[in-house]
Design a protein around this motif. Structure first.
Motif: not given
Lengths: 237, 237
Positions: B144-173
């Protein structure tokens, strides 16, 4: 406005203590939000710290919201003279702090091996088994690793876990030894003779002026039976 | 000489897989040492990786020895385009990856709640209890925590967990969802409907060309009953 705000539970040392030690040793201007306003922590997790924080401790530095104990101590340490200066040292300090965090997780699970939602008294049998493995195998393994780190690096003459100066990794090692002395005094006493460099590191950290002053202040909460390090005599045979 | 050497057990995905995914997605020149020479891992922990490594995975980059999964993926991600560019994003990716590592530890303890030294079959009763709490409370809380992260950041439009590009956090998820689909298919299916953004992230990562190619290659080991993610039907009710 203070430079840093620490969000953590006000009743325990817990994981927040690893952050407090860095803030104190670096002499930083900070507010321990939970101690000032206990009701604000739970609200903050669903409000001002969301969605970034899964749990506390969380550090706020201006607009930055930084969750996760090791991420916080690394951030502070690298900015305020409590991390090695070179890249290899910084990577090692980070890895050592993460390994100490793994040890802390295992300490927690000695009294909560089944569920964080239930009290210790409802999982005593599993706790007795898990604590035995922790005392006999895991604790010596983790502490032996820290001892070997202190013996290795000729540049530091065994004084620091990583690099050539005190770092947040050393402060974390101090805190975990203090916690184990509280929670597992008998088991730790049995192996302390094999850990002379680690025990000497603990003593040196305790004597650092700002740490000594902090430990003597009301800001240092005592260990208690609500924190991560708990003393149940039946788990420390 | 390859740019990177990964030290990890050759028989399992385990924690090493979080590193492999970053190496593969970034298209880096690396050798998976354990797959080439299985006997070398144990020897390396007492030899060429000592005293820095408490456990594998460890990455060697020239003279640098980097232990700890999240320390490795952060190091690689920040150097090879798999981390946010700005400081806030980097701190968030680090914290998210650490929280996923905490989740992985809890997955491990569903089948080993008492002792890593003993087989699952010797701790089945405690495992059944711990797995129930994991399925009903902890897994939904983390995801649920990961889902909320994806819903939050308007700049990434819910596509990435952090920032505006794919990161190692997304690969870990991605990896943790794959693992949970293997280990807890029933429990995950019950809550997947509440996690649309996280499941879509998983699909997008699987379709990245280098990841798709890796997953179809013999380099991707299958999940099995020796790894962290194990499927015991009695733990997945």
């Amino acid at each position: 406005m203070p430079r840093y705000e620490l969000f953590y539970w006000p009743e325990i040392q817990g994981r927040g203590e690893f952050v407090r030690l860095v803030l104190e040793d670096a002499g930083l201007d900070y507010v321990d939000i939970g101690r000032k306003d206990p009701d604000r922590i739970e609200a903050a997790l669903e409000g001002e710290l969301a969605p970034w924080a899964f749990a506390v401790p969380v550090l706020r530095a201006g607009d930055l919201v930084i969750p996760q104990t090791v991420a916080i101590t690394r951030y502070l340490g690298e900015r305020h003279g409590l991390a090695p200066a070179d890249e290899a040292g910084r990577l090692h300090a980070h890895a050592i702090a993460l390994t100490i965090a793994d040890l802390v997780n295992e300490v927690h699970d000695t009294h909560h091996p089944i569920s964080v939602m239930d009290v210790y008294e409802k999982q005593r049998e599993a706790a007795a088994q898990r604590a035995r493995v922790f005392r006999e195998v895991r604790m010596p393994m983790f502490l032996g690793y820290l001892e070997r780190l202190l013996g290795h690096d000729r540049t530091s003459d065994g004084r620091f876990l990583a690099g050539d100066r005190v770092s947040y990794a050393d402060l974390a090692a101090f805190q975990v030894i203090e916690g184990l002395r509280y929670a597992f005094p008998r088991a730790l006493a049995r192996i302390a003779g094999d850990l002379p460099k680690l025990m000497a590191l603990r003593d040196r950290i305790a004597e650092r002026p700002r740490i000594a002053s902090y430990l003597a202040s009301p800001r240092r909460l005592p260990f208690n039976q609500s924190g991560i390090f708990r003393h149940y005599p039946e788990l420390d045979r």
